[in-house]
Design a protein around this motif. Structure first.
Motif, PDB file in Angstrom:
ATOM      1  N   GLY A  24      36.292  97.079 112.594  1.00 36.67           N
ATOM      2  CA  GLY A  24      35.542  98.127 111.889  1.00 36.67           C
ATOM      3  C   GLY A  24      34.119  97.727 111.555  1.00 36.67           C
ATOM      4  N   GLY A  25      33.494  96.928 112.415  1.00 33.89           N
ATOM      5  CA  GLY A  25      32.113  96.536 112.180  1.00 33.89           C
ATOM      6  C   GLY A  25      31.954  95.360 111.231  1.00 33.89           C
ATOM      7  N   PHE A  26      33.037  94.816 110.742  1.00 35.48           N
ATOM      8  CA  PHE A  26      32.977  93.688 109.831  1.00 35.48           C
ATOM      9  C   PHE A  26      33.587  92.455 110.492  1.00 35.48           C
ATOM     10  CE2 PHE A  26      33.094  97.427 107.127  1.00 35.48           C
ATOM     11  CZ  PHE A  26      32.036  97.182 106.267  1.00 35.48           C
ATOM     12  N   THR A  27      32.997  91.303 110.210  1.00 34.35           N
ATOM     13  CA  THR A  27      33.563  90.050 110.696  1.00 34.35           C
ATOM     14  C   THR A  27      34.459  89.476 109.610  1.00 34.35           C
ATOM     15  OG1 THR A  27      31.593  89.621 112.012  1.00 34.35           O
ATOM     16  CG2 THR A  27      33.027  87.753 111.572  1.00 34.35           C
ATOM     17  N   ARG A  28      35.646  89.100 110.003  1.00 35.04           N
ATOM     18  CA  ARG A  28      36.629  88.571 109.059  1.00 35.04           C
ATOM     19  C   ARG A  28      36.987  87.152 109.463  1.00 35.04           C
ATOM     20  NH1 ARG A  28      42.297  89.657 109.943  1.00 35.04           N
ATOM     21  NH2 ARG A  28      43.334  88.485 108.352  1.00 35.04           N
ATOM     22  N   HIS A  29      36.964  86.227 108.520  1.00 38.40           N
ATOM     23  CA  HIS A  29      37.342  84.836 108.768  1.00 38.40           C
ATOM     24  C   HIS A  29      38.727  84.611 108.167  1.00 38.40           C
ATOM     25  CE1 HIS A  29      33.379  83.583 110.176  1.00 38.40           C
ATOM     26  NE2 HIS A  29      32.923  84.461 109.302  1.00 38.40           N
ATOM     27  N   TYR A  30      39.558  83.885 108.892  1.00 37.12           N
ATOM     28  CA  TYR A  30      40.903  83.638 108.394  1.00 37.12           C
ATOM     29  C   TYR A  30      41.453  82.331 108.941  1.00 37.12           C
ATOM     30  CZ  TYR A  30      42.440  85.302 112.973  1.00 37.12           C
ATOM     31  OH  TYR A  30      42.624  85.443 114.320  1.00 37.12           O
ATOM     32  N   ASP A  31      42.470  81.813 108.252  1.00 39.34           N
ATOM     33  CA  ASP A  31      43.189  80.611 108.669  1.00 39.34           C
ATOM     34  C   ASP A  31      44.447  81.088 109.377  1.00 39.34           C
ATOM     35  OD1 ASP A  31      44.727  78.319 108.868  1.00 39.34           O
ATOM     36  OD2 ASP A  31      44.570  77.777 106.761  1.00 39.34           O
ATOM     37  N   PRO A  32      44.688  80.654 110.622  1.00 40.95           N
ATOM     38  CA  PRO A  32      45.865  81.126 111.354  1.00 40.95           C
ATOM     39  C   PRO A  32      47.196  80.844 110.658  1.00 40.95           C
ATOM     40  CG  PRO A  32      44.393  79.957 112.822  1.00 40.95           C
ATOM     41  CD  PRO A  32      43.863  79.787 111.434  1.00 40.95           C
ATOM     42  N   GLY A  33      47.270  79.872 109.772  1.00 40.17           N
ATOM     43  CA  GLY A  33      48.477  79.628 108.999  1.00 40.17           C
ATOM     44  C   GLY A  33      49.577  78.895 109.746  1.00 40.17           C
ATOM     45  N   THR A  34      49.265  78.286 110.889  1.00 42.83           N
ATOM     46  CA  THR A  34      50.299  77.607 111.669  1.00 42.83           C
ATOM     47  C   THR A  34      50.786  76.312 111.019  1.00 42.83           C
ATOM     48  OG1 THR A  34      48.603  76.544 113.017  1.00 42.83           O
ATOM     49  CG2 THR A  34      49.559  78.585 113.873  1.00 42.83           C
ATOM     50  N   ALA A  35      50.052  75.796 110.057  1.00 42.39           N
ATOM     51  CA  ALA A  35      50.456  74.557 109.385  1.00 42.39           C
ATOM     52  C   ALA A  35      50.994  74.807 107.979  1.00 42.39           C
ATOM     53  CB  ALA A  35      49.273  73.591 109.317  1.00 42.39           C
ATOM     54  N   ASP A  36      51.151  76.060 107.597  1.00 40.28           N
ATOM     55  CA  ASP A  36      51.560  76.376 106.225  1.00 40.28           C
ATOM     56  C   ASP A  36      52.930  75.795 105.862  1.00 40.28           C
ATOM     57  OD1 ASP A  36      49.181  77.661 105.879  1.00 40.28           O
ATOM     58  OD2 ASP A  36      50.007  79.693 105.986  1.00 40.28           O
ATOM     59  N   ALA A  37      53.891  75.884 106.776  1.00 47.71           N
ATOM     60  CA  ALA A  37      55.233  75.352 106.487  1.00 47.71           C
ATOM     61  C   ALA A  37      55.174  73.840 106.308  1.00 47.71           C
ATOM     62  CB  ALA A  37      56.206  75.726 107.599  1.00 47.71           C
ATOM     63  N   TRP A  38      54.398  73.158 107.173  1.00 48.28           N
ATOM     64  CA  TRP A  38      54.255  71.699 107.063  1.00 48.28           C
ATOM     65  C   TRP A  38      53.601  71.322 105.739  1.00 48.28           C
ATOM     66  CZ3 TRP A  38      55.714  67.075 107.969  1.00 48.28           C
ATOM     67  CH2 TRP A  38      54.865  65.983 107.819  1.00 48.28           C
ATOM     68  N   LYS A  39      52.543  72.028 105.358  1.00 43.28           N
ATOM     69  CA  LYS A  39      51.865  71.726 104.102  1.00 43.28           C
ATOM     70  C   LYS A  39      52.790  71.971 102.907  1.00 43.28           C
ATOM     71  CE  LYS A  39      47.893  73.981 104.993  1.00 43.28           C
ATOM     72  NZ  LYS A  39      46.463  74.360 104.867  1.00 43.28           N
ATOM     73  N   GLY A  40      53.664  72.963 103.018  1.00 48.67           N
ATOM     74  CA  GLY A  40      54.649  73.203 101.966  1.00 48.67           C
ATOM     75  C   GLY A  40      55.619  72.037 101.830  1.00 48.67           C
ATOM     76  N   LEU A  41      56.040  71.471 102.967  1.00 46.43           N
ATOM     77  CA  LEU A  41      56.932  70.307 102.932  1.00 46.43           C
ATOM     78  C   LEU A  41      56.235  69.106 102.296  1.00 46.43           C
ATOM     79  CD1 LEU A  41      58.566  70.543 106.491  1.00 46.43           C
ATOM     80  CD2 LEU A  41      59.660  71.041 104.288  1.00 46.43           C
ATOM     81  N   VAL A  42      54.949  68.936 102.597  1.00 48.51           N
ATOM     82  CA  VAL A  42      54.171  67.832 102.014  1.00 48.51           C
ATOM     83  C   VAL A  42      54.078  68.005 100.500  1.00 48.51           C
ATOM     84  CG1 VAL A  42      51.880  66.757 101.898  1.00 48.51           C
ATOM     85  CG2 VAL A  42      52.864  67.380 104.122  1.00 48.51           C
ATOM     86  N   ARG A  43      53.754  69.218 100.061  1.00 48.79           N
ATOM     87  CA  ARG A  43      53.652  69.484  98.615  1.00 48.79           C
ATOM     88  C   ARG A  43      54.987  69.243  97.904  1.00 48.79           C
ATOM     89  NH1 ARG A  43      50.285  73.591 100.463  1.00 48.79           N
ATOM     90  NH2 ARG A  43      51.969  75.110 100.483  1.00 48.79           N
ATOM     91  N   GLU A  44      56.078  69.684  98.538  1.00 48.16           N
ATOM     92  CA  GLU A  44      57.401  69.511  97.940  1.00 48.16           C
ATOM     93  C   GLU A  44      57.761  68.029  97.787  1.00 48.16           C
ATOM     94  OE1 GLU A  44      61.925  70.382  99.354  1.00 48.16           O
ATOM     95  OE2 GLU A  44      60.452  71.961  99.737  1.00 48.16           O
ATOM     96  N   ALA A  45      57.528  67.240  98.840  1.00 55.89           N
ATOM     97  CA  ALA A  45      57.832  65.801  98.784  1.00 55.89           C
ATOM     98  C   ALA A  45      56.943  65.094  97.766  1.00 55.89           C
ATOM     99  CB  ALA A  45      57.667  65.175 100.166  1.00 55.89           C
ATOM    100  N   ALA A  46      55.669  65.471  97.716  1.00 52.21           N
ATOM    101  CA  ALA A  46      54.743  64.855  96.758  1.00 52.21           C
ATOM    102  C   ALA A  46      55.131  65.219  95.323  1.00 52.21           C
ATOM    103  CB  ALA A  46      53.317  65.288  97.055  1.00 52.21           C
ATOM    104  N   SER A  47      55.526  66.454  95.090  1.00 49.24           N
ATOM    105  CA  SER A  47      55.934  66.877  93.742  1.00 49.24           C
ATOM    106  C   SER A  47      57.133  66.076  93.250  1.00 49.24           C
ATOM    107  CB  SER A  47      56.285  68.367  93.733  1.00 49.24           C
ATOM    108  OG  SER A  47      55.152  69.142  93.994  1.00 49.24           O
ATOM    109  N   LYS A  48      58.108  65.855  94.147  1.00 43.77           N
ATOM    110  CA  LYS A  48      59.281  65.047  93.781  1.00 43.77           C
ATOM    111  C   LYS A  48      58.865  63.618  93.451  1.00 43.77           C
ATOM    112  CE  LYS A  48      62.761  67.551  96.397  1.00 43.77           C
ATOM    113  NZ  LYS A  48      63.679  67.511  97.551  1.00 43.77           N
ATOM    114  N   ALA A  49      57.954  63.051  94.265  1.00 44.42           N
ATOM    115  CA  ALA A  49      57.500  61.673  94.030  1.00 44.42           C
ATOM    116  C   ALA A  49      56.735  61.564  92.717  1.00 44.42           C
ATOM    117  CB  ALA A  49      56.633  61.204  95.194  1.00 44.42           C
ATOM    118  N   ILE A  50      55.947  62.578  92.387  1.00 42.42           N
ATOM    119  CA  ILE A  50      55.201  62.582  91.127  1.00 42.42           C
ATOM    120  C   ILE A  50      56.164  62.599  89.948  1.00 42.42           C
ATOM    121  CG2 ILE A  50      53.695  64.002  89.659  1.00 42.42           C
ATOM    122  CD1 ILE A  50      52.261  64.844  92.298  1.00 42.42           C
TER     123      ILE A  50
END
Length: 151
Positions: A24-50
């Motif tokens: 629609g005439g606008f440029t949109r920037h976005y993150d494809p999100g292909t690493a979101d599940a991996w980053k969630g696993l990292v956050r979960e493991a780090a939270s447990k370690a903390i």
């Protein structure tokens, strides 16, 4: 000195490059999100370690320069195996995508100021090592993360 170590179980992913598209005439920037599940696993493991380490002083945990050592284990492709097990000439090091710097970026982003808040900014990571290998027989894909405050 403060330190934190933990293991993440799951296939490591690299941080994808930001994409842009027009609509629609606008440029949109976005993150494809292909690493979101991996980053969630990292956050979960780090939270447990903390929690297990008993850090209760609030966030960020690390306020000075930080060293992060990252060891990544990728699943072996079927071509590495014979009927008797791993081929003798199967490689030890993972030399294909994702790139090691993109894997590092995904882990640092998952731990950083906008997510888990282990530190104020990724710029605090001043030292560290990264290795990419294939998982040993019977070992799950994943990563070992060791964080050490340098001050």
């Amino acid at each position: 000195m403060k330190s934190l170590s933990f293991i993440v179980i799951g296939e490591p992913k690299g941080q994808p490059r930001a994409k842009a598209g027009r609509r629609g005439g606008f440029t949109r920037h976005y993150d494809p999100g292909t690493a979101d599940a991996w980053k969630g696993l990292v956050r979960e493991a780090a939270s447990k370690a903390i929690a297990e380490a008993g850090y209760s002083g609030g966030y960020p945990i690390f306020t000075g320069p930080v060293r992060v050592d990252l060891k990544l284990w990728f699943p072996r492709p079927k071509s590495h195996f014979t009927k008797k097990g791993i081929r003798p000439d199967a490689p030890t090091y993972h030399t294909s995508k994702p790139d090691r710097d993109n894997c590092d970026k995904a882990v640092l982003d998952a731990l950083g100021a906008e997510c888990l808040q282990i530190w104020r900014d990724d710029a605090q990571v001043a030292d560290g090592s990264i290795s990419k290998t294939y998982a040993a027989p019977g070992q799950a894909a994943g990563a070992s993360v060791d964080i050490l405050c340098l001050k």
